[in-house]
Design an enzyme around this catalytic site. Structure first.
Site, mmCIF file in Angstrom:
data_model
loop_
_atom_site.group_PDB
_atom_site.id
_atom_site.type_symbol
_atom_site.label_atom_id
_atom_site.label_comp_id
_atom_site.label_asym_id
_atom_site.label_seq_id
_atom_site.Cartn_x
_atom_site.Cartn_y
_atom_site.Cartn_z
ATOM 1 N N ASN A 7 0.878 -1.166 0.000
ATOM 2 C CA ASN A 7 0.000 0.000 0.000
ATOM 3 C C ASN A 7 0.920 1.220 0.000
ATOM 4 O O ASN A 7 1.438 1.620 1.037
ATOM 5 C CB ASN A 7 -0.888 -0.041 1.246
ATOM 6 N N ARG A 64 -2.341 -1.926 -3.716
ATOM 7 C CA ARG A 64 -3.578 -1.179 -3.507
ATOM 8 C C ARG A 64 -3.536 0.067 -4.399
ATOM 9 O O ARG A 64 -2.595 0.863 -4.332
ATOM 10 C CB ARG A 64 -3.702 -0.754 -2.053
ATOM 11 N N HIS A 153 -13.094 2.636 -0.649
ATOM 12 C CA HIS A 153 -13.129 1.646 0.446
ATOM 13 C C HIS A 153 -13.723 0.322 -0.036
ATOM 14 O O HIS A 153 -14.237 -0.455 0.764
ATOM 15 C CB HIS A 153 -13.995 2.122 1.645
ATOM 16 N N ARG A 214 -12.635 15.432 6.658
ATOM 17 C CA ARG A 214 -13.388 15.737 5.432
ATOM 18 C C ARG A 214 -14.845 16.016 5.766
ATOM 19 O O ARG A 214 -15.422 15.388 6.655
ATOM 20 C CB ARG A 214 -13.314 14.562 4.455
ATOM 21 N N GLU A 354 -8.270 -4.946 5.041
ATOM 22 C CA GLU A 354 -8.141 -4.635 3.618
ATOM 23 C C GLU A 354 -6.977 -5.376 2.971
ATOM 24 O O GLU A 354 -7.074 -5.809 1.821
ATOM 25 C CB GLU A 354 -8.002 -3.110 3.440
#
Ligand code: ADP
Length: 368
Positions: A7, A64, A153, A214, A354
């Protein structure tokens, strides 16, 4: 199969080495390119990874990649053409895709004989029907500039929805699950029969739920107003909505633990931030119950979802008429199933993973 999952961020590389579902090694190379950082650049970072783990017999590297646009519906073996398509998507993910591309380029150079597979955050949401993905704007503009809902996601929502169906013994091809990924970034997803049919993030990871920094959903006119009336440059507005909004914007702190501590002590700004955060989750749960025509389960995951009984309670409060209730003792203990026995809608806490999902998708891709 032995799979290395990478990642790559702009200044960090997270890695995990799997043999099947077993983790053999994992680590994080940080502050790449900074003085005193772990590595000078992505190549040096990957060389460090390769020096510290045993890559003998490695079957594949899984990368990823945040944005796969409309081009990628599933994990894809990377060749020159695929690399070029991911490069072409940089305008849609200017912060994320370049870092992934650095990681991919270096891994292809250092491990030329090992298949490299891209696993996209967006791919899972490619099954959302057009009416859930298209924005009602000038269609020619949308087409020309690739404007639509992509969602993110995806690996987490896919993994958690499947785990939830397994946990409850639901038929995988029919289960209706609402997944709530509440980390620093946060998104909701409606999953039917293992396929995403709606999600709260959009063309970018900015809309939807309230997040650490955010804003989530706002009226787009806020942007015009801040530009035209307040005189803020567009870059500054973007920074404000992505880094100084959400919990940070309302409470001055992006960490839900701190916000909750202050909320418990009666701090008004933290209380408002907590309430706005939880109400937004409830709004999406209601929306997705309507989209799915009822749900078998609601699953909470990621940092806040897995660890905050308070958020779980507040975001589902008052929904008993819809078959949604929480058993507070189970919720406090953090049981996997936190609804009462026999409840029409099961409420679950399902830890996400993940990297494991990426490794599994890579394995599947190589078997195809
Ligand atoms: P990322 O999206 O970076 O992977 P995580 O999934 O680890 O992030 O989630 C980070 C968020 O989880 C932070 O806001 C953190 O405060 C929150 N969190 C972690 N533990 C708890 C807890 N016990 N109670 C409330 N929030 C928590």
């Amino acid at each position: 199969m032995k799979i290395l999952v990478l990642n790559s961020g702009s200044s960090s590389v997270k890695y995990r080495l799997f043999d099947g579902t077993t983790t053999l090694a994992k680590g994080l190379i940080e502050r790449i390119g900074e003085s005193g950082g772990d590595a000078a650049d992505h190549e040096a970072a990957l060389q460090r990874v390769m020096a510290s783990v045993d890559l003998d017999g490695l079957d594949a590297v899984g990368h990823r990649v945040v944005h796969g646009g409309s081009e990628f519906r599933k994990a894809t073996v990377i060749d020159d053409d695929v690399f070029a398509v991911i490069e072409g998507l940089v305008p849609l993910a200017p912060l994320h895709n370049p870092a992934a591309l650095s990681g991919i380029a270096v891994a292809r150079k250092l491990l030329p004989d090992v298949p490299q597979v891209a696993v996209f955050d967006t791919a899972f949401h490619q099954t959302i029907p057009p009416e859930g993905a298209v924005y009602a704007i000038d269609a020619s503009l949308a087409e020309r500039w690739q404007i639509r809902r992509y969602g993110f996601h995806g690996t987490s929502h896919a993994y958690v929805a499947r785990q939830t169906a397994e946990l409850l013994g639901l038929p995988a091809d029919r289960a209706k699950v609402i997944t709530l990924h509440l980390g620093n970034g946060a998104s909701a997803c409606a999953v039917e029969g293992g396929r995403s049919v709606a999600t709260s993030m959009g063309m970018s990871p900015l809309p939807g739920l309230v997040m650490g920094t955010r804003s989530g959903d706002i009226d787009p006119t806020v942007i015009f107003h801040l530009h035209r009336v307040a005189g803020l440059p567009i870059d500054e507005i973007e920074r404000s909505l992505t880094r100084f909004a959400g919990l940070q914007g309302l409470a001055g702190d992006n960490d839900m633990r701190t916000v909750q501590d202050r909320w418990a002590a009666g701090d008004p700004a933290a209380t408002l931030a907590f309430d706005v955060y939880c109400r937004r989750i409830k709004e999406y749960v209601g929306t997705y119950l309507a989209i799915l025509g009822g749900a078998d389960a609601i699953a909470f995951t990621a940092g806040v979802g897995e660890h905050s009984p308070e958020v779980r309670t507040a975001s589902l409060a008052g929904l008993s008429a819809l078959g949604i209730t929480i058993d507070e003792a189970r919720n406090e203990r953090g049981d996997r199933i936190i609804s009462p026995d026999g409840a029409p809608v099961a409420v679950c806490v399902v830890p996400t993973d993940e990297e494991l999902e990426i490794a599994q998708q890579v394995t599947e891709q190589l078997r195809d």
